[in-house]
Design a protein around this motif. Structure first.
Motif, PDB file in Angstrom:
ATOM      1  N   THR A 266       0.869  -1.177  -0.091  1.00  0.00           N
ATOM      2  CA  THR A 266       0.082  -0.008   0.058  1.00  0.00           C
ATOM      3  C   THR A 266       0.951   1.194  -0.120  1.00  0.00           C
ATOM      4  N   ALA A 267       0.176   2.294  -0.728  1.00  0.00           N
ATOM      5  CA  ALA A 267       1.230   3.547  -0.749  1.00  0.00           C
ATOM      6  C   ALA A 267      -0.038   4.691  -1.036  1.00  0.00           C
ATOM      7  N   SER A 268       0.628   5.948  -0.822  1.00  0.00           N
ATOM      8  CA  SER A 268      -0.486   6.930  -0.981  1.00  0.00           C
ATOM      9  C   SER A 268      -0.523   7.678  -2.394  1.00  0.00           C
ATOM     10  N   THR A 269       0.440   6.943  -3.376  1.00  0.00           N
ATOM     11  CA  THR A 269       0.423   7.629  -4.606  1.00  0.00           C
ATOM     12  C   THR A 269       0.683   6.403  -5.683  1.00  0.00           C
ATOM     13  N   ASP A 270       0.398   6.716  -6.893  1.00  0.00           N
ATOM     14  CA  ASP A 270       0.596   5.761  -7.935  1.00  0.00           C
ATOM     15  C   ASP A 270       2.005   5.430  -8.252  1.00  0.00           C
ATOM     16  N   GLU A 271       2.753   6.640  -8.067  1.00  0.00           N
ATOM     17  CA  GLU A 271       4.173   6.553  -8.317  1.00  0.00           C
ATOM     18  C   GLU A 271       5.019   5.828  -7.171  1.00  0.00           C
ATOM     19  N   LYS A 272       4.508   5.906  -6.134  1.00  0.00           N
ATOM     20  CA  LYS A 272       5.171   4.990  -5.158  1.00  0.00           C
ATOM     21  C   LYS A 272       4.693   3.483  -5.347  1.00  0.00           C
ATOM     22  N   LEU A 273       3.598   3.432  -5.871  1.00  0.00           N
ATOM     23  CA  LEU A 273       3.145   1.798  -5.883  1.00  0.00           C
ATOM     24  C   LEU A 273       4.053   1.177  -7.237  1.00  0.00           C
ATOM     25  N   ALA A 274       4.246   2.124  -8.131  1.00  0.00           N
ATOM     26  CA  ALA A 274       4.919   1.493  -9.318  1.00  0.00           C
ATOM     27  C   ALA A 274       6.161   1.229  -8.727  1.00  0.00           C
ATOM     28  N   ALA A 275       6.988   2.011  -8.124  1.00  0.00           N
ATOM     29  CA  ALA A 275       8.430   1.943  -7.592  1.00  0.00           C
ATOM     30  C   ALA A 275       8.397   0.599  -6.601  1.00  0.00           C
ATOM     31  N   ALA A 276       7.092   0.427  -5.812  1.00  0.00           N
ATOM     32  CA  ALA A 276       7.063  -0.648  -5.113  1.00  0.00           C
ATOM     33  C   ALA A 276       6.852  -2.065  -5.865  1.00  0.00           C
ATOM     34  N   ARG A 277       6.227  -2.117  -7.069  1.00  0.00           N
ATOM     35  CA  ARG A 277       6.241  -2.880  -8.008  1.00  0.00           C
ATOM     36  C   ARG A 277       7.683  -3.614  -8.686  1.00  0.00           C
ATOM     37  N   ALA A 278       8.448  -2.430  -8.764  1.00  0.00           N
ATOM     38  CA  ALA A 278       9.718  -2.513  -9.264  1.00  0.00           C
ATOM     39  C   ALA A 278      10.665  -3.150  -8.077  1.00  0.00           C
ATOM     40  N   LEU A 279      10.371  -3.062  -7.013  1.00  0.00           N
ATOM     41  CA  LEU A 279      11.022  -3.968  -5.846  1.00  0.00           C
ATOM     42  C   LEU A 279      10.627  -5.252  -5.959  1.00  0.00           C
ATOM     43  N   GLY A 280       9.563  -5.602  -6.472  1.00  0.00           N
ATOM     44  CA  GLY A 280       8.988  -6.832  -6.137  1.00  0.00           C
ATOM     45  C   GLY A 280       7.820  -7.018  -5.968  1.00  0.00           C
ATOM     46  N   ALA A 281       6.876  -6.236  -5.528  1.00  0.00           N
ATOM     47  CA  ALA A 281       5.564  -6.198  -5.056  1.00  0.00           C
ATOM     48  C   ALA A 281       4.913  -6.726  -6.343  1.00  0.00           C
ATOM     49  N   ASP A 282       3.705  -7.694  -5.840  1.00  0.00           N
ATOM     50  CA  ASP A 282       2.907  -8.288  -6.922  1.00  0.00           C
ATOM     51  C   ASP A 282       1.627  -7.597  -6.975  1.00  0.00           C
ATOM     52  N   GLU A 283       0.937  -6.892  -6.057  1.00  0.00           N
ATOM     53  CA  GLU A 283      -0.073  -6.076  -6.298  1.00  0.00           C
ATOM     54  C   GLU A 283       0.128  -4.961  -5.277  1.00  0.00           C
ATOM     55  N   GLY A 284      -0.677  -3.772  -5.721  1.00  0.00           N
ATOM     56  CA  GLY A 284      -0.590  -2.369  -5.064  1.00  0.00           C
ATOM     57  C   GLY A 284      -1.766  -1.920  -4.824  1.00  0.00           C
ATOM     58  N   ILE A 285      -2.034  -1.136  -3.595  1.00  0.00           N
ATOM     59  CA  ILE A 285      -3.170  -0.527  -3.331  1.00  0.00           C
ATOM     60  C   ILE A 285      -2.959   1.091  -2.690  1.00  0.00           C
ATOM     61  N   ASN A 286      -3.406   1.874  -3.399  1.00  0.00           N
ATOM     62  CA  ASN A 286      -3.373   3.199  -3.361  1.00  0.00           C
ATOM     63  C   ASN A 286      -4.342   3.497  -2.212  1.00  0.00           C
TER      64      ASN A 286
END
Length: 325
Positions: free
Chosen positions: A180-200
């Motif tokens: 989870t993160a507060s922006t789509d940009e942070k979620l994109a960075a989290a996915r680049a680290l390996g996260a499978d799914e993201g929740i804004n």
């Protein structure tokens, strides 16, 4: 020496860079009142040894090291059992003692780990971004929650230091990660680290999304260090028989909680603080092998200490902010 310090409590405006006496290595330690030099995560070069110090190979005078910020007595039953973070006298560098936002800092020789000789060497900013977050998360997921391959791990505030470490360590153990993160940009960075799914979490409900993404099963492990704003959601988002592991309360420490969710669904709520000293050696080896990597958002000069804290308060950071002397 120059150091970032504060003479009174307050916001970033109380921080200043000033000249203070250079600490000298010695056999004893003192508790220092205000003005206080903070900073627990430190990397640098050993400049002097105290009397009788016999450093480990690679951690002697003139060599690059990373510092374990956990300070313990080294004599009690917990320390001798390899659980020094359970020591009755456990303290944190930069919190109960003068810390590393300075040109020099004195620490016990037992707290030094040699800088890894990786194929792609880590610079000082990266090296200083390892200890607190990665040690904390290793104990949270591996030692306390006993993560297993194939489990789903919910990582709250994925752009934080703890969050970036949790994504990587969970993936190292073969877990599925929802960040989870507060922006789509942070979620994109989290996915680049390996996260499978993201929740804004600014635009979507965390619990509803976790239930949707897991077929209503929930997360087997929830990593929470936010506290009041998120802890109730962490409990509800957790799977039956799952574990919620907590290492901090940056958003407040008195959450509203419905206990029925805990006992009826047989959840485990686990507290966690740092890790034993040995874990930093493990983590440095994994960094050297390229299996984990520290995430540095920004490296700033020491004189910009106020701007660094304002950047943290603005929540615009992904990873760690590092100050360079």
């Amino acid at each position: 020496m120059r150091a970032a310090l504060f003479r009174r409590h307050g916001g970033p405006e109380v921080l200043e860079v000033a000249e203070v006496p250079t600490p000298e290595p010695g056999p004893g330690e003192v508790q220092v009142p205000l003005p206080h030099v903070s900073g627990g995560d430190v990397a640098g070069v050993v400049s002097a040894l105290g009397a009788g110090v016999k450093p480990l190979p690679g951690a002697g005078e003139g060599e690059r090291v990373v510092v374990n910020p956990g300070l313990s007595c080294g004599r009690c039953a917990a320390c001798l059992d390899g659980r020094d973070n359970f020591c009755p006298d456990y303290r944190m560098l930069g919190e109960q003692t003068w810390g590393g936002l300075a040109e020099y800092v004195v620490v016990p020789a037992a707290n030094l780990v040699a800088a890894p000789r990786a194929r792609v060497p880590l610079d000082d900013a990266q090296l200083a971004s390892i200890p607190t977050t990665f040690m904390t998360v290793w104990q949270m997921l591996v030692d306390r929650a006993q993560i297993r391959q194939g489990e789903t791990v919910l990582v709250l505030a994925a752009g934080s230091g703890v969050g970036t470490a949790a994504i990587q360590i969970a993936k190292l153990w073969g877990a599925r990660v929802i960040a989870t993160a507060s922006t789509d940009e942070k979620l994109a960075a989290a996915r680049a680290l390996g996260a499978d799914e993201g929740i804004n979490h600014a635009t979507a409900d965390i619990v509803a999304e976790v239930k949707r993404l897991t077929g209503r099963h929930g997360a087997d492990i929830v990593v929470d260090h936010v506290g009041t704003p998120t802890f109730g959601k962490s409990i509800v988002a957790c799977a039956k028989g799952g574990r919620v592991v907590v290492c901090g309360a940056t958003g407040g420490h008195e959450p509203v909680l419905n206990l029925r969710h805990i006992f009826w669904r047989q959840l485990s709520v686990l507290g966690s603080t740092m890790a034993s000293k040995s874990r930093l050696h493990t983590l440095v080896d994994l960094m050297a092998a390229g299996r984990l990597r520290p995430v540095v958002d920004k490296a700033l000069p020491l004189n910009d200490v106020q701007d660094a804290h304002r950047r943290l308060e603005s929540r615009a950071v992904f990873g760690k902010v590092v100050l360079l002397p």
